[in-house]
Design an enzyme around this catalytic site. Structure first.
Site, short mmCIF file in Angstrom:
data_model
loop_
_atom_site.label_atom_id
_atom_site.label_comp_id
_atom_site.label_asym_id
_atom_site.label_seq_id
_atom_site.Cartn_x
_atom_site.Cartn_y
_atom_site.Cartn_z
N SER A 115 41.58 42.60 27.30
CA SER A 115 42.02 42.22 28.43
C SER A 115 43.70 41.90 28.03
O SER A 115 44.60 40.69 28.97
CB SER A 115 41.91 40.91 29.97
OG SER A 115 41.72 41.45 31.20
N ASP A 160 39.99 39.24 34.99
CA ASP A 160 40.76 39.32 33.93
C ASP A 160 41.74 37.83 34.05
O ASP A 160 41.86 36.89 33.35
CB ASP A 160 41.61 40.50 33.39
CG ASP A 160 40.21 41.57 33.44
OD1 ASP A 160 39.09 41.50 33.42
OD2 ASP A 160 40.98 42.72 33.60
P1 NG1 Z 1 39.50 45.47 31.18
O1 NG1 Z 1 38.66 47.22 30.96
O2 NG1 Z 1 38.62 44.62 30.32
O3 NG1 Z 1 41.10 45.49 31.79
C1 NG1 Z 1 37.87 46.50 34.01
C2 NG1 Z 1 39.02 45.56 34.97
C3 NG1 Z 1 38.11 44.17 35.76
C4 NG1 Z 1 36.74 44.80 35.57
C5 NG1 Z 1 36.53 45.37 34.56
C6 NG1 Z 1 34.86 45.96 34.82
C7 NG1 Z 1 41.40 45.31 35.11
C8 NG1 Z 1 42.18 44.66 34.67
N1 NG1 Z 1 40.03 45.08 35.21
O4 NG1 Z 1 38.82 45.10 32.97
O5 NG1 Z 1 38.25 44.19 36.77
O6 NG1 Z 1 36.67 45.21 37.49
O7 NG1 Z 1 37.33 46.82 34.53
O8 NG1 Z 1 34.13 45.67 34.54
O9 NG1 Z 1 41.10 46.23 35.80
#
Ligand code: NG1
Length: 403
Positions: A115, A160
């Site tokens: 993140s 996040d």
């Molecule tokens: P990542 O791939 O770590 O950025 C994304 C989404 C989260 C959540 C996860 C799946 C964004 C910024 N973050 O995380 O909110 O949905 O995938 O659990 O889109």
């Protein structure tokens, strides 16, 4: 500072996070269990008197734009979009203010499921607020930050940002969205976590974006077709467990329809057929929600065996039902358990990126060694610099003593 001398330099910072369990469910408003990391994005800034926003980041170059109330995105993939997302979020709620000059540094690896992009938006938002003498509550920030991320193109959930803002040191954060709350769950002292890269990059502002959004749409479509008002209602009804969910028959996977068997009181509900991805998204989301509840219980009473098993079940569901894993992540998870981890799973959106690996702290060196031998040494060029980070639960941006 890169933009000349003088003036008081101030600091803002926001940590990355690793999600321990509760994947692909935050955007359906369901509770998730991430923790903030000790690694963070740091913004050193100096307020300006005009509306110019200037920023420089090592490895990404320099950007500048005029802060207006109607910012639009620049081409996808450009890091300026994260700065614009923050400016848009602040401008939309508190009004456009004075700009700033900023130098950005990070010890978070990018595109690794940690993140870093949300941490950048959070840190830059805090910098803009502080530059304008504004204070915002957690709730106010959560009103605008997930929305700000949509500006970049991903329809993510709020996990996040909430984890980056409101985690407590030494704890996992049980984040609920409806209503918004964060409960700190102390992590037993002898539990350890590694975050290991699968060697496949998941660049979310690129091709993976559509696949992510498609999972979200499938889950939402399933809910509507089954006639539930929310996933919470679906989980509480127990429908996912009580009904018979036949495996799809022959044919092209995405087009195959499945029709759960009817239950007298749910005749209507089951009259609409679901395509396979909708069915599988529904079953992943409901199952993962139950796993989060069970994982919190396991953490609360120090039951490492159950916690590890839940992580493995989560990975299997992400792989087989939601289909967001990849061969490298599957192998990494296997290599982790073969090396003595109690559990492991892909973390973040998937399609590459990292796995989170859980083991007794005293076993972490052996697990790390096992990963080198069983995973990284088999991948040309990776042996020299595998990305394995020990994830230690740090404070969120709102609780940091020294940004
Ligand atoms: P990542 O791939 O770590 O950025 C994304 C989404 C989260 C959540 C996860 C799946 C964004 C910024 N973050 O995380 O909110 O949905 O995938 O659990 O889109």
């Amino acid at each position: 500072m890169a933009f000349g001398r003088g003036g008081e330099i101030r600091l803002a910072a926001a940590p990355g996070r690793v999600n321990l369990i509760g994947e692909h469910i935050d955007y359906h408003g369901l509770p998730v269990l991430p923790m903030a990391l000790g690694r963070r994005i740091r913004v050193a800034f100096r307020p300006r008197t005009d509306r110019l926003i200037r920023a420089i980041s090592e490895g990404y170059g320099r950007r500048e734009f005029e802060w207006t109330s109607e910012l639009t995105p620049v081409p996808a993939g450009d890091w300026e979009n994260y700065l614009r997302a923050a400016a848009q979020a602040v401008g939309g709620k508190w009004g456009v203010g004075a700009g700033l000059d900023a130098a950005i540094a990070s010890d978070l690896p990018p595109a690794a499921g940690l993140s870093s992009s949300s941490a950048l938006i959070v840190a830059f938002t805090l910098a803009l607020l502080r530059a304008n003498g504004l204070r915002a509550t957690f709730e106010e920030l959560m009103e605008v930050l997930p929305e700000g991320e949509h500006f970049v193109g991903t329809r993510g959930g709020g996990m996040d940002h909430a984890a980056s803002l409101a985690s407590r040191e030494g704890c996992a954060a049980l984040i609920s969205f409806d209503p918004l709350s964060v409960r700190a769950i102390p992590i037993p002292e002898d539990w350890g976590f590694l975050v290991a890269h699968s060697t496949r990059t998941a660049e979310k502002s690129g091709a993976v974006r559509e696949a992510y959004n498609a999972r979200r749409r499938a889950g939402t479509a399933a809910l509507a077709r089954l006639g539930f008002a929310s996933y919470r209602e679906a989980v509480e009804s127990g429908a996912d467990q009580e009904e018979q969910w036949p495996e799809p028959r022959e044919g092209k996977k995405a087009d195959r329809e499945v029709r759960p068997t009817k239950r007298a009181d749910h005749e209507e509900r089951w009259s609409a057929p679901l395509v396979a991805l909708e069915r599988d998204a529904f079953l992943h989301v409901t199952g993962e929600t139950r796993r989060v509840t069970a994982a919190v219980k396991a953490m609360d009473c120090g039951d490492a065996a159950s916690f590890g098993r839940l992580l493995l079940e989560s990975h299997a569901s992400l792989r087989d039902r939601l289909r967001v894993s990849c061969a490298e992540l599957d192998r990494l998870v296997e290599a982790a358990t073969e090396s003595g981890a109690a559990g492991a799973r892909l973390t973040g959106a998937g399609f590459g990126g990292c796995a989170v690996i859980f083991a007794a702290k005293s076993d972490l060196p052996a697990v790390r060694e096992g990963l080198m031998e069983r995973f990284y040494s088999k991948r040309a060029g990776q042996e020299a610099c595998p990305t394995i980070i020990e994830a230690e639960p740090g404070p969120g941006a709102l609780y940091m003593e020294n940004p």
